[in-house]
Scaffold this motif. Structure first.
Motif, mmCIF file in Angstrom:
data_model
loop_
_atom_site.group_PDB
_atom_site.id
_atom_site.type_symbol
_atom_site.label_atom_id
_atom_site.label_comp_id
_atom_site.label_asym_id
_atom_site.label_seq_id
_atom_site.Cartn_x
_atom_site.Cartn_y
_atom_site.Cartn_z
ATOM 1 N N MET A 68 0.848 -1.190 0.000
ATOM 2 C CA MET A 68 0.000 0.000 0.000
ATOM 3 C C MET A 68 0.882 1.238 0.000
ATOM 4 N N PHE A 69 0.698 2.108 -1.005
ATOM 5 C CA PHE A 69 1.451 3.346 -1.113
ATOM 6 C C PHE A 69 0.575 4.494 -0.632
ATOM 7 N N VAL A 70 1.081 5.258 0.331
ATOM 8 C CA VAL A 70 0.312 6.336 0.941
ATOM 9 C C VAL A 70 0.950 7.678 0.611
ATOM 10 N N ASN A 71 0.145 8.597 0.057
ATOM 11 C CA ASN A 71 0.644 9.917 -0.320
ATOM 12 C C ASN A 71 -0.508 10.896 -0.351
ATOM 13 N N THR A 72 -0.316 12.064 0.222
ATOM 14 C CA THR A 72 -1.323 13.125 0.133
ATOM 15 C C THR A 72 -0.731 14.415 -0.426
ATOM 16 N N LEU A 131 3.506 -1.195 4.153
ATOM 17 C CA LEU A 131 3.004 0.166 3.948
ATOM 18 C C LEU A 131 4.178 1.059 3.573
ATOM 19 N N VAL A 132 4.070 1.762 2.445
ATOM 20 C CA VAL A 132 5.112 2.677 1.990
ATOM 21 C C VAL A 132 4.557 4.094 2.076
ATOM 22 N N VAL A 133 5.154 4.924 2.939
ATOM 23 C CA VAL A 133 4.660 6.277 3.195
ATOM 24 C C VAL A 133 5.673 7.283 2.663
ATOM 25 N N ASP A 135 4.970 10.906 2.675
ATOM 26 C CA ASP A 135 4.896 12.177 3.412
ATOM 27 C C ASP A 135 4.523 11.882 4.852
ATOM 28 N N THR A 136 5.520 11.501 5.629
ATOM 29 C CA THR A 136 5.292 11.008 6.989
ATOM 30 C C THR A 136 4.673 12.063 7.895
ATOM 31 N N ASP A 137 5.049 13.327 7.727
ATOM 32 C CA ASP A 137 4.551 14.380 8.614
ATOM 33 C C ASP A 137 3.030 14.446 8.610
ATOM 34 N N ARG A 138 2.455 14.262 7.437
ATOM 35 C CA ARG A 138 1.011 14.421 7.319
ATOM 36 C C ARG A 138 0.248 13.145 7.661
ATOM 37 N N LYS A 139 0.944 12.013 7.690
ATOM 38 C CA LYS A 139 0.248 10.743 7.830
ATOM 39 C C LYS A 139 0.624 9.980 9.087
ATOM 40 N N SER A 140 0.791 10.680 10.193
ATOM 41 C CA SER A 140 1.123 9.993 11.436
ATOM 42 C C SER A 140 0.010 9.045 11.869
ATOM 43 N N SER A 141 -1.264 9.375 11.558
ATOM 44 C CA SER A 141 -2.375 8.498 11.930
ATOM 45 C C SER A 141 -2.295 7.165 11.202
ATOM 46 N N VAL A 142 -1.853 7.182 9.955
ATOM 47 C CA VAL A 142 -1.700 5.939 9.204
ATOM 48 C C VAL A 142 -0.606 5.081 9.826
ATOM 49 N N ILE A 143 0.474 5.727 10.246
ATOM 50 C CA ILE A 143 1.583 4.989 10.855
ATOM 51 C C ILE A 143 1.140 4.365 12.179
ATOM 52 N N LEU A 144 0.371 5.089 12.959
ATOM 53 C CA LEU A 144 -0.129 4.548 14.225
ATOM 54 C C LEU A 144 -1.024 3.339 13.989
ATOM 55 N N GLU A 145 -1.875 3.426 12.968
ATOM 56 C CA GLU A 145 -2.787 2.325 12.688
ATOM 57 C C GLU A 145 -2.032 1.112 12.148
ATOM 58 N N ALA A 146 -1.060 1.348 11.261
ATOM 59 C CA ALA A 146 -0.265 0.242 10.725
ATOM 60 C C ALA A 146 0.543 -0.428 11.826
ATOM 61 N N ASP A 147 1.068 0.368 12.756
ATOM 62 C CA ASP A 147 1.821 -0.195 13.878
ATOM 63 C C ASP A 147 0.917 -1.059 14.742
ATOM 64 N N ARG A 148 -0.334 -0.621 14.918
ATOM 65 C CA ARG A 148 -1.283 -1.405 15.694
ATOM 66 C C ARG A 148 -1.560 -2.759 15.043
ATOM 67 N N LEU A 149 -1.564 -2.772 13.713
ATOM 68 C CA LEU A 149 -1.821 -3.998 12.965
ATOM 69 C C LEU A 149 -0.545 -4.792 12.709
ATOM 70 N N ILE A 151 1.991 -4.049 10.777
ATOM 71 C CA ILE A 151 2.324 -4.010 9.355
ATOM 72 C C ILE A 151 3.665 -3.295 9.203
ATOM 73 N N PRO A 152 4.650 -3.902 8.555
ATOM 74 C CA PRO A 152 5.944 -3.232 8.354
ATOM 75 C C PRO A 152 5.776 -1.928 7.576
ATOM 76 N N ILE A 153 6.529 -0.907 7.990
ATOM 77 C CA ILE A 153 6.397 0.415 7.387
ATOM 78 C C ILE A 153 7.730 0.835 6.789
#
Length: 614
Positions: A68-72, A131-133, A135-149, A151-153
């Protein structure tokens, strides 16, 4: 100009080295310094981290994992869109790769959600494997959720990233997230996938050619007991899912040979109690590995220790430290066999021989394990400290109904390694050396790592029918022909990576394991990624270092040997702290001279005979 300098110049041209004005304390390991109040990111560290992240993505791509590629950031939309199109996984409905507007759902069913830019996106039906992120600054919520699951980031990180977010990233890439650098990263990912797709296409034809041969031999249609079919590890099926892994591990029991003493290294006690890495012993490693599996999966993997009369009492005392461990540990004692010379010296155990299986049957352990639903036993040699409990191998054994499997490696990193390690072949048993033998490439092509997988019901069948007799098994210490492999109907070998075969027979081996070349992660020895040479340094130590106590006393701290090719030390030599050894180094103290290597020196490609040569 070297290739390394060309790559570094490429990174500099993307402004990847420019950090923020404030560098967090945990990020200082990636910084080179400051200039005009701005943090300068070390390009060498960026290159190492980038290479590690891409290698991880490549490994997952080979297993057809879900990404999953995450970008905003709208500046990078076209770059990431082109990347996902080129690798052929653009559509979110393909369930292999997704690109969303910046949100990750942990639902296991399709779910609609609205992105920041008012685009309707469909969540995946299964959570991604990576999970490939960007723009980490904007997507801290995604990182928290992936860590909960869990999922390697993989993520780009800059100097201002808070610690709470940074420590959840599995593979950080320290760099300035400029458009040029994001393009470089996407280009590397694209090339990685295209290369994998090309190699996969070529290997499909190869697998088709060998499939008939594999099925014929694995189904027991081959009657030649002097040959062994060796399957490359890369041709095994992809790693099983969580549910399947839990099912497999619940059918497994691990048996570690614990009969070897450390007397050849001047150590009084079982060899398994020598501290080898991060203050851990080989016994600690296997226990930690099982503990990690228990915490990650809902399973129970018991550990059996096969002792001799000389190691049993000491082992029982050591086991007291595991009283609070969640690993079920049983200590057994096996009858010993004198060496072939009939001397009264140290008794020996032969991994894989019928005496081991007879011991677990006579003690009643075999029947107990079968009643608990155990199907396979992983037998671990006392000398190999790099054994890995791999459900991927066990899954293949159960699927193909294989009764006996040994892990092997090629004898050397030579021209034939790619041929031996990438295609299915048959080998004569006489071509496979025991792990304890000082093998040569002329006589042997493969080396038994000392790790073998055996079906418990097959053991019971052979013992009940009196087919497996100790007296019928040769105790040859040179070839695998002396093992019990001949007695099983379906037997194969698996050609595993060299990293899963690390011996501990002398103090030079101990120096390698205690150096910065290896670290321990959940009971598994991990090689330092900074070393690019696939071979380990060749180390020869004189008689002054033959005991463990001598080695520890003569080295104030273990040297940095990441760039070392070979080291030969003879005479009364003493090493200080913080020493770095590179290339080919020979240190020979003259008779009657005490040669002290001072703290912090760097020795590269030198022959040292006295203080003036340092």
């Amino acid at each position: 100009m070297t290739l390394h300098s060309i790559v570094i110049q490429k990174l500099l041209s993307t402004n990847a080295h420019l950090g923020r004005r404030v560098a967090a304390h945990h990020f200082k390991q990636f910084t080179y310094g400051t200039r005009n109040g701005m943090a300068i990111i070390d390009s060498d560290r960026t290159l190492i981290c980038l290479r590690t992240a891409v290698e991880f993505i490549a490994a997952l791509a080979q297993q057809k994992a879900r990404f999953m590629f995450v970008n905003t950031n709208s500046l990078w939309d076209e770059i990431i869109e082109q990347m996902t199109k080129k690798i052929g996984c653009y559509s979110p409905s393909m369930n292999l790769l997704w690109r969303t507007g910046g949100f990750l759902t942990n639902s296991h069913s399709p779910k609609k959600f609205r992105s920041r830019r008012k685009k309707i996106c469909f969540g995946p039906t299964q959570p991604p494997d990576c999970l490939v992120v960007f723009d980490t600054d904007r997507k801290s919520s995604v990182i928290l959720e992936a860590d909960r699951l869990q999922i390697p980031i993989v993520s780009l990180v800059d100097s201002a990233m808070p610690l709470e977010c940074y420590k959840k990233i599995t593979y950080p890439i320290p760099a300035n997230d400029s458009v040029q650098f994001v393009y470089l990263v996407c280009n590397l990912i694209t090339k990685t996938f295209l290369l994998h797709q090309k190699s996969t296409a070529s290997s499909v034809a190869q697998q088709e050619d060998t499939r008939e041969q594999v099925e014929r031999i694995e189904e027991g249609k081959s009657v030649n007991k002097d040959e062994l079919l060796v399957l490359p590890y890369s041709l095994l099926p992809i790693s099983p899912g969580v549910d399947r892994t839990e099912e497999l591990l619940d059918k497994l029991v691990v048996l570690k040979f614990n009969g070897a003493l450390g007397t050849n290294m001047g150590f009084h006690g079982p060899k398994s109690t020598i501290q080898i890495c991060d203050g851990l012993t080989s016994l600690d490693l296997i226990v930690n590995q099982i503990e990690a599996l228990h915490s990650k999966y809902r399973c129970s993997v018991p550990l059996l220790l096969m002792n001799t009369t000389t190691t049993h009492e000491d082992t029982v005392k050591v086991l007291e430290k595991y009283a609070k461990s969640n690993v079920d540990i049983h200590s057994l004692k096996q009858s010993q066999h004198k060496s072939s010379g009939g001397q009264s010296g140290e008794d020996e155990l032969y991994p894989g021989h019928g005496a081991v299986f007879l011991s677990i049957m006579k003690s009643g352990t075999l029947d107990v394990l079968l009643s608990q639903g155990k199907e396979y036993i992983l037998v671990v040699d006392s000398d190999n400290v790099a054994t890995t409990i791999d459900p991927k191998i066990m899954d293949h054994l159960i699927e193909k109904k294989i009764e006996y499997c040994i892990e092997v490696v090629p004898t050397a990193y030579d021209a034939d390694f790619s041929n031996i390690g990438s295609r299915l072949q048959k080998f004569e048993l006489a071509e496979i050396a025991q792990s304890s033998v000082k093998h040569s490439t002329e006589k042997f092509k493969l080396v038994d790592t000392g790790s073998l997988w055996v079906n418990l019901r097959a053991i019971k069948r052979l013992l009940d029918t009196d087919t497996l007799k100790i007296e019928d098994i040769s105790v040859s210490k040179e070839t695998a022909a002396g093992s019990a492999i001949r007695f099983f109907d379906r037997a194969i070998g698996v050609n595993v990576p060299h990293s899963r075969s690390l011996s501990l027979n002398k103090t030079s081996d101990l120096l390698l394991l205690k150096s910065d070349l290896y670290t321990c992660d959940e009971g598994v020895l991990v090689r330092n990624i900074a070393r690019t040479n696939p071979e380990n340094p060749v180390i020869e130590l004189g008689p002054e270092f033959e005991k463990v106590s001598d080695l520890l006393s003569r080295f104030k701290s273990m040297p940095d040997i990441i760039g070392l090719d070979s080291l030969k030390v003879t005479g009364d030599v003493w090493f200080g702290a913080g020493i770095t050894l590179k290339g080919r180094v020979t240190i020979a103290a003259k008779p009657g001279m005490k040669l002290e290597i001072p703290d912090g020196v760097v020795i590269e490609n030198k022959d040292i005979n006295g203080p003036s040569d340092i």
